[in-house]
Design a protein around this motif. Structure first.
Motif, PDB file in Angstrom:
ATOM      1  N   THR A  11       0.690  -1.328  -0.193  1.00 31.73           N
ATOM      2  CA  THR A  11       0.025  -0.141   0.044  1.00 31.73           C
ATOM      3  C   THR A  11       0.693   1.179   0.002  1.00 31.73           C
ATOM      4  O   THR A  11       0.689   2.251  -0.710  1.00 31.73           O
ATOM      5  CB  THR A  11      -1.003   0.080   1.166  1.00 31.73           C
ATOM      6  N   PHE A  12       1.900   1.250   1.040  1.00 29.55           N
ATOM      7  CA  PHE A  12       2.870   2.382   0.841  1.00 29.55           C
ATOM      8  C   PHE A  12       3.506   2.436  -0.272  1.00 29.55           C
ATOM      9  O   PHE A  12       3.609   3.676  -1.064  1.00 29.55           O
ATOM     10  CB  PHE A  12       4.075   2.130   1.959  1.00 29.55           C
ATOM     11  N   SER A  13       4.143   1.386  -1.201  1.00 27.56           N
ATOM     12  CA  SER A  13       4.598   1.615  -2.325  1.00 27.56           C
ATOM     13  C   SER A  13       3.803   2.206  -3.287  1.00 27.56           C
ATOM     14  O   SER A  13       4.029   3.005  -4.215  1.00 27.56           O
ATOM     15  CB  SER A  13       5.115   0.200  -2.737  1.00 27.56           C
ATOM     16  N   LEU A  14       2.458   1.705  -3.411  1.00 29.53           N
ATOM     17  CA  LEU A  14       1.388   2.150  -4.565  1.00 29.53           C
ATOM     18  C   LEU A  14       1.128   3.593  -4.229  1.00 29.53           C
ATOM     19  O   LEU A  14       1.235   4.316  -5.413  1.00 29.53           O
ATOM     20  CB  LEU A  14       0.099   1.429  -4.398  1.00 29.53           C
ATOM     21  N   VAL A  15       0.870   4.110  -3.002  1.00 26.67           N
ATOM     22  CA  VAL A  15       0.785   5.413  -2.714  1.00 26.67           C
ATOM     23  C   VAL A  15       1.721   6.412  -3.152  1.00 26.67           C
ATOM     24  O   VAL A  15       1.646   7.437  -3.758  1.00 26.67           O
ATOM     25  CB  VAL A  15       0.092   5.829  -1.338  1.00 26.67           C
ATOM     26  N   PHE A  16       3.158   5.774  -2.794  1.00 25.75           N
ATOM     27  CA  PHE A  16       4.213   6.635  -2.949  1.00 25.75           C
ATOM     28  C   PHE A  16       4.439   6.776  -4.487  1.00 25.75           C
ATOM     29  O   PHE A  16       4.804   7.892  -4.917  1.00 25.75           O
ATOM     30  CB  PHE A  16       5.525   5.782  -2.374  1.00 25.75           C
ATOM     31  N   VAL A  17       4.415   5.772  -5.310  1.00 27.21           N
ATOM     32  CA  VAL A  17       4.273   6.179  -6.962  1.00 27.21           C
ATOM     33  C   VAL A  17       3.357   6.833  -7.106  1.00 27.21           C
ATOM     34  O   VAL A  17       3.664   7.820  -8.124  1.00 27.21           O
ATOM     35  CB  VAL A  17       4.226   4.505  -7.313  1.00 27.21           C
ATOM     36  N   LEU A  18       2.103   6.910  -6.982  1.00 29.71           N
ATOM     37  CA  LEU A  18       1.015   7.480  -7.640  1.00 29.71           C
ATOM     38  C   LEU A  18       1.128   8.860  -7.201  1.00 29.71           C
ATOM     39  O   LEU A  18       0.880   9.680  -7.835  1.00 29.71           O
ATOM     40  CB  LEU A  18      -0.196   7.040  -6.837  1.00 29.71           C
ATOM     41  N   SER A  19       1.786   9.356  -5.839  1.00 29.75           N
ATOM     42  CA  SER A  19       1.825  10.799  -5.252  1.00 29.75           C
ATOM     43  C   SER A  19       3.082  11.362  -6.192  1.00 29.75           C
ATOM     44  O   SER A  19       2.866  12.464  -6.671  1.00 29.75           O
ATOM     45  CB  SER A  19       2.255  10.633  -3.781  1.00 29.75           C
TER      46      SER A  19
END
Length: 299
Positions: A11-19
């Protein structure tokens, strides 16, 4: 069962990339290069959502005393410099180059931390190699960049200095503020400072003439960037509380590699062999840093 353990990390990785991708889209594709307004909007929404979440009991936030807030202001000033300079740099630098330069903030943090200890610390050999590799990659990258932008690199240096100093201050400052409380002070201070700077910097008048000011795509991009920034804070704090610093470093590394690998498919990336080598050297340095932290904790 094994997969469920990694859900916070994914979840962190997904939000990090999208951000980062959303910010890059607004800054580079839409060319909204007015950081006092863009970052002011993000921190304003972040402060509102954080205070609302605290009021509803969704996050743990207690009353912040005036003395605690004042003692944290130097860090908030570094935070503003970090996001402002980072926004300037990201608007002109490709994501792989941006992270390559950003990795040098680890070196800044180590130097400041060592100075604050006032004691001669013995650096782990693996850590010294990792620091050297990240610094070597960052120094040589402007020489290898096929379309070097000196102004963008200057802002990137300001960004990594502020980011490194902020991390050192955060680790060594003795206070009872939680991560959410620290970020709340950062956001409120940022909104005030960036609002005051919007007119003198020319961002306010420039934004009024922005061609896509009334575009739905622009509005969606700005809204998504603010929301993703807040979500990134939540998942980062959750990850920090649930994992060791070693595992947190691993997920940050994975997220950066993912963003670097996917960015050429979404954005125009001008990279040649020498600059690619710099990017890879920096990644190797960061990977060694993660392993050196694991070894030092084990020891």
């Amino acid at each position: 069962m094994q997969c469920r353990r990694h859900i916070p990390g994914f979840t962190f990785s997904l939000v990090f990339v999208l951000s980062y991708f959303t910010n890059k889209f607004v800054l580079s594709v839409l060319k909204f290069t007015y950081p006092t307004l863009f970052q002011g909007w993000q921190t304003f929404i972040g402060a509102v959502l954080l205070l609302l979440s605290g009021k509803l009991g969704w996050v743990e936030m207690s009353f912040i005393s005036r003395s605690a807030a004042l003692s944290w202001l130097p860090a908030s000033l570094l935070f503003v410099g970090n996001i402002y300079a980072g926004s300037r740099a990201l608007s002109h630098l490709d994501i792989p180059f941006f992270f390559t330069l950003q990795n040098s903030s680890y070196v800044v943090t180590y130097i400041i931390s060592t100075a604050l200890h006032r004691e001669k610390q013995k650096m782990h050999q693996l850590k010294s190699i990792s620091m050297g590799l990240m610094l070597l990659a960052a120094v040589n990258l402007p020489l290898c960049d096929p379309q070097v932008d000196n102004t963008a690199y200057l802002w990137a240096v300001c960004h990594l200095l502020c980011a490194g100093a902020y991390k050192a201050f955060q680790v060594h400052k003795s206070n009872n503020l939680s991560d959410f409380e620290q970020h709340c002070i950062n956001c409120l201070f940022s909104v005030l400072l960036l609002a005051l700077a919007a007119h003198p910097t020319g961002d306010l008048t420039g934004a009024l003439e922005f061609p896509s000011l009334h575009s739905g795509v622009f509005h969606c991009g700005c809204s998504a960037s603010a929301l993703l920034g807040f979500l990134l804070l939540l998942v980062t704090v959750k990850l920090k509380r649930g994992l060791s610093s070693e595992h947190l470093g691993i997920w940050i590394f994975i997220s950066k590699v993912t963003a670097m690998s996917l960015s050429p498919f979404l954005f125009s990336v001008n990279i040649n062999t020498p600059s690619l080598v710099c990017v890879l050297i920096s990644l190797v340095g960061e990977a060694l840093l993660v392993f050196s932290n694991r070894d030092s904790q084990a020891g």
